[in-house]
Enzyme design. Structure first.
Site: not given
Length: 106
Positions: A31, A34
């Site tokens: 991600c 993230c």
């Protein structure tokens, strides 16, 4: 204070039974947003370590906790106080916004 990792197994002990407020960063290796949030959380953890603990939970390795809290998109930050969700922040955000969110929730 460094951001610690938690798992499905340690979640109750590390988060729900914590005497201090705990922010859980639901994330995954793949991600991008993230990875953008991670260094911000490290900084915030260093600055606010007395007031709040910040931990990370990898949703790929710990699907039970992620599904229990209905995590649909990552990063999702949940702030737990006294074992209950006090606030939720979905998506990457700049440091100032995160600090404001944390202060508003604790």
């Amino acid at each position: 204070m460094a951001v610690e990792k938690v798992s499905d197994q340690s979640f109750d002990e590390d988060v729900l039974k914590s005497s201090a407020p705990v922010i859980v960063d639901f994330w995954a290796e793949w991600c991008g947003p993230c990875r953008m949030v991670a260094p911000i959380l490290d900084e915030v953890s260093g600055e606010m370590g007395e007031k709040v603990r910040i931990v990370k939970l990898n949703v790929d390795e710990n699907p039970n906790t992620a599904s229990k809290y209905g995590i649909m998109s990552i990063p999702t930050l949940l702030l737990f106080k006294d074992g209950k969700i006090a606030s939720r922040q979905v998506g990457a955000a700049p440091k100032a916004k995160l600090v404001q969110w944390i202060n508003g929730a604790i």
